[in-house]
Design a protein around this motif. Sequence first.
Motif, mmCIF file in Angstrom:
data_model
loop_
_atom_site.group_PDB
_atom_site.id
_atom_site.type_symbol
_atom_site.label_atom_id
_atom_site.label_comp_id
_atom_site.label_asym_id
_atom_site.label_seq_id
_atom_site.Cartn_x
_atom_site.Cartn_y
_atom_site.Cartn_z
ATOM 1 N N ILE A 156 0.827 -1.210 0.000
ATOM 2 C CA ILE A 156 0.000 0.000 0.000
ATOM 3 C C ILE A 156 0.858 1.256 0.000
ATOM 4 C CG2 ILE A 156 -1.666 1.349 1.338
ATOM 5 C CD1 ILE A 156 -2.777 -1.350 2.372
ATOM 6 N N ILE A 157 1.784 1.348 0.968
ATOM 7 C CA ILE A 157 2.518 2.589 1.181
ATOM 8 C C ILE A 157 3.463 2.904 0.023
ATOM 9 C CG2 ILE A 157 4.552 1.701 2.396
ATOM 10 C CD1 ILE A 157 2.466 4.735 3.519
ATOM 11 N N GLN A 158 3.929 1.861 -0.694
ATOM 12 C CA GLN A 158 4.854 2.100 -1.796
ATOM 13 C C GLN A 158 4.178 2.045 -3.157
ATOM 14 O OE1 GLN A 158 8.759 0.367 -1.597
ATOM 15 N NE2 GLN A 158 8.751 0.263 0.618
ATOM 16 N N ASN A 159 2.863 1.949 -3.158
ATOM 17 C CA ASN A 159 2.133 2.061 -4.415
ATOM 18 C C ASN A 159 2.367 3.462 -4.985
ATOM 19 O OD1 ASN A 159 -0.424 3.058 -5.924
ATOM 20 N ND2 ASN A 159 -0.653 0.832 -5.921
ATOM 21 N N PRO A 160 2.719 3.583 -6.257
ATOM 22 C CA PRO A 160 3.033 4.903 -6.823
ATOM 23 C C PRO A 160 1.943 5.948 -6.620
ATOM 24 C CG PRO A 160 3.692 3.177 -8.346
ATOM 25 C CD PRO A 160 2.925 2.504 -7.238
ATOM 26 N N VAL A 161 0.684 5.534 -6.726
ATOM 27 C CA VAL A 161 -0.424 6.484 -6.562
ATOM 28 C C VAL A 161 -0.509 6.939 -5.106
ATOM 29 C CG1 VAL A 161 -2.909 6.805 -6.723
ATOM 30 C CG2 VAL A 161 -1.704 5.505 -8.492
ATOM 31 N N ILE A 166 0.498 10.959 -0.786
ATOM 32 C CA ILE A 166 1.123 11.299 0.493
ATOM 33 C C ILE A 166 2.038 12.507 0.343
ATOM 34 C CG2 ILE A 166 2.800 10.517 2.216
ATOM 35 C CD1 ILE A 166 1.622 7.719 1.929
ATOM 36 N N LEU A 167 2.842 12.518 -0.731
ATOM 37 C CA LEU A 167 3.774 13.627 -0.928
ATOM 38 C C LEU A 167 3.070 14.939 -1.261
ATOM 39 C CD1 LEU A 167 6.652 11.825 -2.875
ATOM 40 C CD2 LEU A 167 6.656 12.607 -0.500
ATOM 41 N N LYS A 168 1.794 14.873 -1.610
ATOM 42 C CA LYS A 168 1.018 16.084 -1.861
ATOM 43 C C LYS A 168 0.444 16.679 -0.572
ATOM 44 C CE LYS A 168 1.299 16.550 -6.339
ATOM 45 N NZ LYS A 168 1.911 17.762 -6.940
#
Length: 267
Positions: A156-161, A166-168
């Motif tokens: 989940i956490i490393q899914n690109p989307v 998260i970075l937004k």
Amino acid sequence: MQQFDHLLTTRPHDISTVFVSDLHLSSDTPALNQAFLALIKDLYVLPNLQSLYILGDWLDSWIGDDDYLTLSNDKKARHFLTPILNTLKTLSTKTAIYVMHGNRDFAIRQRLCDTFHGTLIKELHFLTLSNGTTIRLEHGDRLCTDDKAYQRYRKIIQNPVISWLILKQPLAYRQRLAHKIKAKSHSDKHQKSATIMDINSDMVAKTMKTCDILLHGHTHRPAVHTLGDKKRMVLGDWRYIDDKVQAVIGAVDSDGVGLWVFDWFVK
């Protein structure tokens, strides 16, 4: 394992590639930060060093490049990362530097690597030596398949989307999230068995079909495991022990790939 200092002083011309992992550098690790700077300065004087690979968890609880890149010049001057980036930039004038994500610093992006002319690489990464030996590089957490809860979280956490979303988010939100993730990781280490958090043997057997040498970190259990005519090499985490920092790092020299103990005594 032999001391890396011995290799540096007896056969400096033979070293072509160095691998490190699990440094977990932060503002709370001044001794580790200084030890890494010392290693980079040692690597700079090696005449034939072609590559440095950082195989994940270089930084601890990284919440996004903007957490550093948007700082004022005054704040950057006081930041723990600035001397590290500057020293890596000096090394990059003669040596290629590659950075791979770990489970703690998967939010690193190419923008941060651009500050020292490094390259962000993806898992899985393959190297082929001049003698035809194929090395598979990865952080190592994807091999711990017995820890099913972590693998669900990782997916989940490393899914690109999800990573993009998260970075937004505002920095303050990401700081709280990073604190929760770090606290949960610390709690899991005390609650889960060592066997569950280690590499799954079936996964290793499957992985070894793709390479001659599997080189990774993550487990903090440095060792060389011989599997027939192949090897699995595990890098060590960087630890402050008594009056020194110790780590197990990898290197390619005229004899092939080996693991070496790097010691830096606190001054």
